[in-house]
Design a protein around this motif. Structure first.
Motif, PDB file in Angstrom:
ATOM      1  N   LEU A   1       0.825  -1.204   0.000  1.00 33.51           N
ATOM      2  CA  LEU A   1       0.000   0.000   0.000  1.00 33.51           C
ATOM      3  C   LEU A   1       0.864   1.261   0.000  1.00 33.51           C
TER       4      LEU A   1
ATOM      5  N   ALA B   1       1.206   3.818  -3.172  1.00 31.93           N
ATOM      6  CA  ALA B   1       0.802   5.207  -2.943  1.00 31.93           C
ATOM      7  C   ALA B   1       1.934   6.167  -3.317  1.00 31.93           C
TER       8      ALA B   1
ATOM      9  N   MET C   1      -4.661   3.855  -3.028  1.00 35.31           N
ATOM     10  CA  MET C   1      -4.807   3.205  -1.733  1.00 35.31           C
ATOM     11  C   MET C   1      -6.075   2.355  -1.667  1.00 35.31           C
ATOM     12  N   ARG C   2      -7.179   2.889  -2.194  1.00 30.55           N
ATOM     13  CA  ARG C   2      -8.426   2.123  -2.189  1.00 30.55           C
ATOM     14  C   ARG C   2      -8.294   0.853  -3.010  1.00 30.55           C
TER      15      ARG C   2
ATOM     16  N   ASP D   1      -5.541  -0.908  -3.431  1.00 29.83           N
ATOM     17  CA  ASP D   1      -4.754  -1.868  -2.662  1.00 29.83           C
ATOM     18  C   ASP D   1      -5.571  -2.483  -1.531  1.00 29.83           C
ATOM     19  N   ILE D   2      -6.361  -1.670  -0.850  1.00 32.80           N
ATOM     20  CA  ILE D   2      -7.188  -2.187   0.242  1.00 32.80           C
ATOM     21  C   ILE D   2      -8.238  -3.148  -0.295  1.00 32.80           C
TER      22      ILE D   2
ATOM     23  N   ASP E   1      -6.782   0.541   6.806  1.00 29.18           N
ATOM     24  CA  ASP E   1      -7.496   1.785   6.535  1.00 29.18           C
ATOM     25  C   ASP E   1      -6.937   2.932   7.370  1.00 29.18           C
TER      26      ASP E   1
ATOM     27  N   ALA F   1      -3.644   3.828   5.921  1.00 33.26           N
ATOM     28  CA  ALA F   1      -3.834   4.519   4.642  1.00 33.26           C
ATOM     29  C   ALA F   1      -4.237   5.972   4.860  1.00 33.26           C
ATOM     30  N   GLN F   2      -5.096   6.227   5.831  1.00 35.31           N
ATOM     31  CA  GLN F   2      -5.508   7.608   6.097  1.00 35.31           C
ATOM     32  C   GLN F   2      -4.336   8.457   6.576  1.00 35.31           C
TER      33      GLN F   2
ATOM     34  N   HIS G   1      -2.015   8.973   3.686  1.00 34.04           N
ATOM     35  CA  HIS G   1      -2.586   9.924   2.738  1.00 34.04           C
ATOM     36  C   HIS G   1      -2.358  11.361   3.208  1.00 34.04           C
TER      37      HIS G   1
END
Length: 253
Positions: free
Chosen positions: A81, A85, A113-114, A116-117, A208, A211-212, A215
């Motif tokens: 991820l 990114a 990212m979405r 990969d998740i 998640d 990732a946030q 990001h």
């Protein structure tokens, strides 16, 4: 025939005919498949959770973003991820022209990212449909075997004209065995399915959250300040992280 042979479960099934044997074989296949998936999915969950936690800890312990991205952990979903990114961020700075119609940098990184998740979620959910199907179908397959056993018992009574124990013991025993087998196959599958669904939510929640935070780091150049961090220290950390992010994205300091 002695008592041990009389109440032998396997003999009851073998003497019940091809339908009962087919039902028992089907439940055996479902049981083997569900237990195989339970073991393999548990191993997958433990390894994936450990790899994600290890990489996230190493990532945030790194002195800057470039050092964090240099950490190698190919078995971690968080590693994939982060690197996808970073690649998306670099690609946007290199190839996307600034215009009203162009996708923004924030959205471009978020989409990566979405994706990969979603791929990790699909990997985690593989095989769970089998457990759900076994948990739903096995009791009814066992019930069918039960009905077939009772039918044999009624047929034996009708043929003999007497409801004696020796006429109905075998078919009734077959019916009870089928019921027990159906429950024995279904219950572990249902419990395992629920456990894995909860475990998958835990892993995806960790990804998640990572990732946030990632990001925020890649789009603003600064991590979210912790509650215990003083305002002055937060500014220092933000400036250091911004400098590191600019170096990764090729932006002059």
């Amino acid at each position: 025939m002695n008592q041990t042979q009389e109440f032998n479960s396997l003999m009851f099934i073998l003497e019940a005919g091809p339908v009962a044997i087919a039902v028992a074989a089907l439940m055996l296949v479902m049981s083997v498949a569900s237990w195989y998936l339970m073991v393999t999915k548990y191993v997958q969950y433990v390894r994936m959770k450990s790899a994600i936690q290890r990489y996230i800890a190493q990532f945030w312990a790194a002195p800057n973003l470039q050092a964090a991205l240099n950490i190698e952990d190919a078995h971690s979903a968080a590693y994939a991820l982060a690197h996808h990114a970073a690649t998306a961020s670099q690609h946007h700075h290199t190839h996307v022209q600034t215009s009203a119609n162009a996708c923004s940098h924030e959205e471009f990184v978020a989409r990566s990212m979405r994706r990969d998740i979603a791929a990790t979620s699909s990997q985690l959910e593989s095989g769970l449909s089998v457990l759900a199907s076994v948990g739903s179908v096995a009791p009814f397959v066992g019930l069918f075997g039960t009905v077939w056993g009772i039918y044999h018992a009624l047929a034996a009574i009708s043929a003999s004209g007497q409801a004696t124990l020796d006429k109905v013991a075998g078919p009734v025993g077959e019916a009870l065995i089928m019921t027990a087998i159906g429950l024995a196959v279904a219950i572990p599958a249902v419990l395992a399915y629920n456990a894995f669904v909860k475990a998958n939510r835990t892993i995806l929640g960790q990804l998640d959250t990572f990732a946030q935070d990632l990001h925020v780091l890649m789009t603003t150049g600064a991590t979210l300040a912790k509650k215990h961090t003083s305002p002055r220290q937060a500014v220092v950390d933000a400036n250091a992280t911004t400098h590191a992010a600019n170096k990764v994205n090729g932006v002059p300091a």
